[in-house]
Write an enzyme that holds these catalytic residues in place. Structure first.
Site, PDB file in Angstrom:
ATOM      1  N   GLU A 146      40.314  50.336  50.077  1.00 38.56           N
ATOM      2  CA  GLU A 146      38.468  50.242  49.241  1.00 38.56           C
ATOM      3  C   GLU A 146      37.229  49.586  50.444  1.00 38.56           C
ATOM      4  OE1 GLU A 146      38.711  45.911  47.978  1.00 38.56           O
ATOM      5  OE2 GLU A 146      36.877  46.535  47.058  1.00 38.56           O
ATOM      6  N   ASP A 183      37.910  47.251  37.574  1.00 38.73           N
ATOM      7  CA  ASP A 183      37.740  46.477  38.701  1.00 38.73           C
ATOM      8  C   ASP A 183      37.490  45.233  37.678  1.00 38.73           C
ATOM      9  OD1 ASP A 183      39.071  45.462  41.261  1.00 38.73           O
ATOM     10  OD2 ASP A 183      36.842  46.882  42.302  1.00 38.73           O
ATOM     11  N   ASP A 184      36.581  44.377  38.366  1.00 37.66           N
ATOM     12  CA  ASP A 184      35.721  43.099  37.518  1.00 37.66           C
ATOM     13  C   ASP A 184      34.659  43.340  37.098  1.00 37.66           C
ATOM     14  OD1 ASP A 184      38.067  41.627  39.445  1.00 37.66           O
ATOM     15  OD2 ASP A 184      36.879  42.703  40.986  1.00 37.66           O
TER      16      ASP A 184
HETATM   17  N1  ADE Z   1      40.328  40.997  43.200  1.00 36.22           N
HETATM   18  C1  ADE Z   1      39.905  40.958  42.232  1.00 36.22           C
HETATM   19  N2  ADE Z   1      38.599  42.111  43.207  1.00 36.22           N
HETATM   20  C2  ADE Z   1      38.898  42.632  43.598  1.00 36.22           C
HETATM   21  C3  ADE Z   1      38.753  44.211  44.886  1.00 36.22           C
HETATM   22  N3  ADE Z   1      37.711  44.718  44.535  1.00 36.22           N
HETATM   23  N4  ADE Z   1      39.292  44.070  45.628  1.00 36.22           N
HETATM   24  C4  ADE Z   1      40.622  43.326  46.043  1.00 36.22           C
HETATM   25  N5  ADE Z   1      40.337  42.107  45.524  1.00 36.22           N
HETATM   26  C5  ADE Z   1      40.187  41.559  44.587  1.00 36.22           C
HETATM   27 ZN    ZN Z   2      40.795  45.514  42.166  1.00 35.40          ZN
END
Ligand code: ADE
Ligand code: ZN
Length: 330
Positions: A200, A278-279
């Site tokens: 990432e 993701d979030d």
């Molecule tokens: N925890 C929540 N979102 C994350 C992300 N994008 N990368 C790593 N840990 C996470």
């Molecule tokens: Zn993630």
């Protein structure tokens, strides 16, 4: 254009990279803070939204773990997950595989049962009421040590019936997959599948480690892979899935903007990529938003969109029969 957005909204989709704590919308954060008498550092929803300006993964994680502190009781985990499930119904996400971060809650005195039961009951209800299918993946926090991961794995073993896989998330740089090779070995022995966030922000080397030491079925993110030709070839030959999250990558400054995102290049390289959120409460969009915005920025064709959506079903932990059933509809 309009036609493509309509197609995206209406086609059945799956999501493979979603942190349930990352679906905590500001409105629910305020409700839960009030219900549990927890102080949060914001006085209204607008203030929360303007705090969501991140310069990297670390600056986001600080705010994400702070927000998670409003989750105390089983009902809170239920309400959080139920809100997400309702969003899946609205967006025609028919299958979802969600992460949860028990160590973020255990450290605050919350019991493992409280967390997993709240999440699982909401997903079971969604399955009964509107047919949403799901899998639950428990993540180890990589900024903590392997001993702590072993402790949480012991608790997960008691709930094996509800947890299909273990994953690895939180601060990537300086916390390579190799740090967790023993606990992943034990998890595999116990029958869990494995996935891991890698590449990432971290280097291609971390993706190699996730494949070779953690025996992952999927790499979460993996967008740094194109920097390593040998790795790209390996990912293509083995068709190892990469759960890409475009809006997340832009919000966390992995790419300057969506036009510079390498999703299309990854597709052109023949990699097994798909689009996830993701979030979503923190990054400005769920799967449909990620697809619509990526399509516009990268000029993705309808065929490329179909490939992304089919890849997602193919890479899921659904049975081959269920995968085929959905893929036929796309
Ligand atoms: N925890 C929540 N979102 C994350 C992300 N994008 N990368 C790593 N840990 C996470
Ligand atoms: Zn993630």
């Amino acid at each position: 254009m309009e036609d493509i957005a309509k197609f995206i909204r209406e086609v059945p989709k799956t999501e493979l990279h979603l942190h349930i704590e990352g679906t905590l919308e500001p409105e629910l954060m305020f409700d839960l803070a009030k219900r549990n008498n927890i102080k949060i550092p914001y006085s209204n929803v607008n203030e929360v939204k303007s705090a969501y300006n991140f310069s990297n993964l670390e600056t986001f994680l600080n705010i994400y773990y702070e927000g998670s502190k409003v989750l105390i009781n089983e009902q809170d985990f239920f309400d959080l997950t139920w809100s997400y499930a309702v969003k899946c119904r609205e967006d025609n996400i028919v299958h979802t595989e969600i992460f949860f971060d028990p160590q973020a809650h255990l450290s605050r005195g919350i019991k493992f049962e409280t967390i997993i039961n709240g999440i699982n009951k909401a997903l079971l209800k969604a399955n009964k009421e509107f047919g949403l299918t799901y899998k639950i993946i428990m993540c180890f926090l990589r900024h903590l040590d392997e001993k702590s991961a072993f402790e949480v794995l012991d608790q997960a073993i008691e709930h094996k019936d509800k947890i299909i896989a273990v994953g690895l998330d939180s601060s990537e740089k300086g916390n390579p997959p190799s740090k967790f090779k023993n606990v992943f070995k034990k998890a595999i022995k116990e029958g869990f599948l494995t996935v891991a966030h890698a590449g990432e922000e971290g280097p291609p080397e971390y993706i190699w480690e996730a494949i070779n030491l953690l025996e992952v079925k999927r790499i979460d993110h993996g967008v740094q892979c194109l920097k390593d030709k040998k790795l790209t070839k390996e990912l293509r030959n083995k068709q190892i899935p990469l759960t890409v999250c475009p809006l997340s990558n832009v919000k966390l400054c992995v790419f300057k903007n969506l036009k510079e995102h390498n999703l299309k290049n990854m597709l052109n390289e023949g990699l097994m990529v798909m689009v996830n959120s993701d979030d979503p409460a923190y990054f400005g969009g769920y799967v449909n938003d990620n697809l619509v915005e990526s399509q516009a920025a990268l000029n993705l064709s309808k065929n490329e969109l179909k490939t992304l959506i089919i890849n997602s079903f193919k890479s899921s932990f659904l049975s081959e029969e269920k995968k085929m059933k959905w893929i036929e509809k796309i």
